[in-house]
Design a protein around this motif. Structure first.
Motif, mmCIF file in Angstrom:
data_model
loop_
_atom_site.group_PDB
_atom_site.id
_atom_site.type_symbol
_atom_site.label_atom_id
_atom_site.label_comp_id
_atom_site.label_asym_id
_atom_site.label_seq_id
_atom_site.Cartn_x
_atom_site.Cartn_y
_atom_site.Cartn_z
ATOM 1 N N CYS A 96 0.841 -1.209 0.000
ATOM 2 C CA CYS A 96 0.000 0.000 0.000
ATOM 3 C C CYS A 96 0.873 1.254 0.000
ATOM 4 C CB CYS A 96 -0.913 -0.014 1.229
ATOM 5 S SG CYS A 96 -1.896 1.472 1.384
ATOM 6 N N CYS A 139 -2.145 5.828 -1.505
ATOM 7 C CA CYS A 139 -2.584 6.721 -2.589
ATOM 8 C C CYS A 139 -3.987 7.270 -2.322
ATOM 9 C CB CYS A 139 -2.546 5.992 -3.925
ATOM 10 S SG CYS A 139 -3.764 4.672 -4.050
ATOM 11 N N GLY A 140 -4.775 6.577 -1.509
ATOM 12 C CA GLY A 140 -6.100 7.083 -1.120
ATOM 13 C C GLY A 140 -7.224 6.756 -2.105
ATOM 14 N N CYS A 184 -8.769 3.941 -2.701
ATOM 15 C CA CYS A 184 -9.812 3.087 -2.089
ATOM 16 C C CYS A 184 -10.797 3.925 -1.286
ATOM 17 C CB CYS A 184 -9.170 2.013 -1.214
ATOM 18 S SG CYS A 184 -7.993 2.644 -0.034
ATOM 19 N N CYS A 220 -7.863 -0.267 -6.672
ATOM 20 C CA CYS A 220 -6.531 -0.165 -6.063
ATOM 21 C C CYS A 220 -5.485 -0.494 -7.133
ATOM 22 C CB CYS A 220 -6.413 -1.141 -4.888
ATOM 23 S SG CYS A 220 -4.733 -1.240 -4.237
HETATM 24 S S1 SF4 Z 1 -5.909 2.082 -3.143
HETATM 25 FE FE1 SF4 Z 1 -5.906 2.049 -0.904
HETATM 26 S S2 SF4 Z 1 -5.052 0.048 -0.362
HETATM 27 FE FE2 SF4 Z 1 -4.546 0.411 -2.512
HETATM 28 S S3 SF4 Z 1 -2.538 1.373 -2.474
HETATM 29 FE FE3 SF4 Z 1 -4.018 3.036 -2.503
HETATM 30 S S4 SF4 Z 1 -4.357 3.515 -0.321
HETATM 31 FE FE4 SF4 Z 1 -3.365 1.507 -0.392
#
Ligand code: SF4
Ligand code: SF4
Ligand code: SF4
Length: 315
Positions: free
Chosen positions: A253, A256-257, A259, A293
């Motif tokens: 992880c 990146c935010g 999700c 993700c």
């Molecule tokens: S989408 Fe969510 S779980 Fe996936 S890398 Fe980004 S912050 Fe992490």
């Protein structure tokens, strides 16, 4: 006669539509991996809606429905909400409409979102008690039997979100020859008393559609049925039971935010929690976060310990 022809035409349209939708899902699935779960889910939701309609035509539908909403959560957790519930589907269709109009969704403040999620337990208790307050008090005896029949039924509130738009009995709401309904319409009709139920139902429909248009899955944030499903998995004897779990590999992880942004009910735990099992009672296992993700295997859906779906590297 006219009714029968309409019903047959409806069946043909539905099955033709399903066949086309199935082909479309496969084409899109092959072309655009990033979107595959969204379309697959839409397809499953449609099939579920039609199946629920047909279950409603059987005398035993009430028992079947109650069995469905009791057994599915034990086995699959809140996947019922993400994949099968008709009211969830209507909200998703409204979201698709909003997207096609290129209007951006709104976010509820995180604190308010959490409060609404807790409020659903209060609403659940309230609606379960309400029939006992309004029910046949004069024939009160400590048996619950009077509340299993008659207009004010305790379990009605749990089955409310499952009401299809066309139902096989008279509701007093007609569209041409068809009896139409909407989640909770049956309850509203019973509870509206002297107040014209048509107005009450219309207000409820307008309210839920408008709020779902701006806030994804608005009703789901405090829905009593969603709460009851979440409760089942909290019961000590059933904690082991749900086969489906969301898992996160913390090392992959990057915070990146994405999700957090794509979650229709604004669950933040997938983003915030460390690795391991990150399933929460707010999460309805729609898998939108897993498909979006951007890191291979960072998020996974596990069924009984085995990975059935995982995030892909699509950046
Ligand atoms: S989408 Fe969510 S779980 Fe996936 S890398 Fe980004 S912050 Fe992490
Ligand atoms: S929270 Fe309620 S309305 Fe939403 S999907 Fe679940 S049962 Fe349906
Ligand atoms: S956390 Fe993920 S799976 Fe759960 S509701 Fe949000 S997007 Fe869907």
């Amino acid at each position: 006669m006219m009714m029968e022809i309409i019903a047959e035409l409806l069946k043909l349209t539905v099955f033709g539509g399903l066949a086309l939708a199935g082909m479309l899902v496969i084409v899109i699935w092959k072309k655009d991996l990033k979107m595959k779960v969204t379309y697959l889910r839409l397809f499953v939701q449609l099939v579920a809606l039609i199946s629920i309609y047909y279950l409603y035509t059987y005398q035993l539908w009430l028992l079947l429905m109650i069995a469905i909403i009791l057994i599915i959560p034990i086995v699959f957790g809140r996947a019922f909400c993400g994949w099968l519930c008709p009211f969830g589907l209507y909200s998703d269709v409204v979201t698709i409409l909003r997207k096609s109009l290129k209007i951006r969704y709104r976010l509820l403040p995180e604190r308010l979102n959490r409060i609404l999620h807790y409020l659903r337990y209060v609403l659940l208790v309230f609606f379960l008690i309400l029939p006992f307050l309004l029910g046949p008090i004069q024939s009160w005896h400590w048996s619950v039997a009077p509340y299993l029949g008659g207009p004010f039924r305790t379990y009605n509130v749990l089955l409310g979100p499952l009401e299809p738009l066309i139902i096989p009995w008279e509701t007093g709401l007609k569209f041409f020859e068809l009896d139409i309904s909407y989640p909770y319409a049956t309850d509203i009709i019973f509870y509206s008393g002297d107040f014209p139920f048509l107005i009450t139902v219309s207000i409820f429909v307008a309210l839920t559609l408008v709020t779902s248009f701006f806030f994804r899955r608005f009703w789901c944030r405090f829905c009593p049925t969603g709460a009851s499903i979440a409760i089942v998995n909290k019961i000590k004897g059933f904690r082991w039971a749900p086969l489906l779990h969301l898992n996160k590999d913390e090392e992959k992880c990057t915070k990146c935010g994405i999700c957090k942004r794509v979650c229709p009910v604004q669950v933040t735990d997938v983003y915030e929690k460390k690795g391991g099992n990150i399933t929460t009672s707010m999460c309805m296992l729609c898998l939108r976060c897993v498909e979006m993700c951007p890191y291979e295997g960072c998020l996974k859906l596990n069924a009984d310990g085995k990975t059935v779906f995982k995030s892909r590297n699509w950046l």
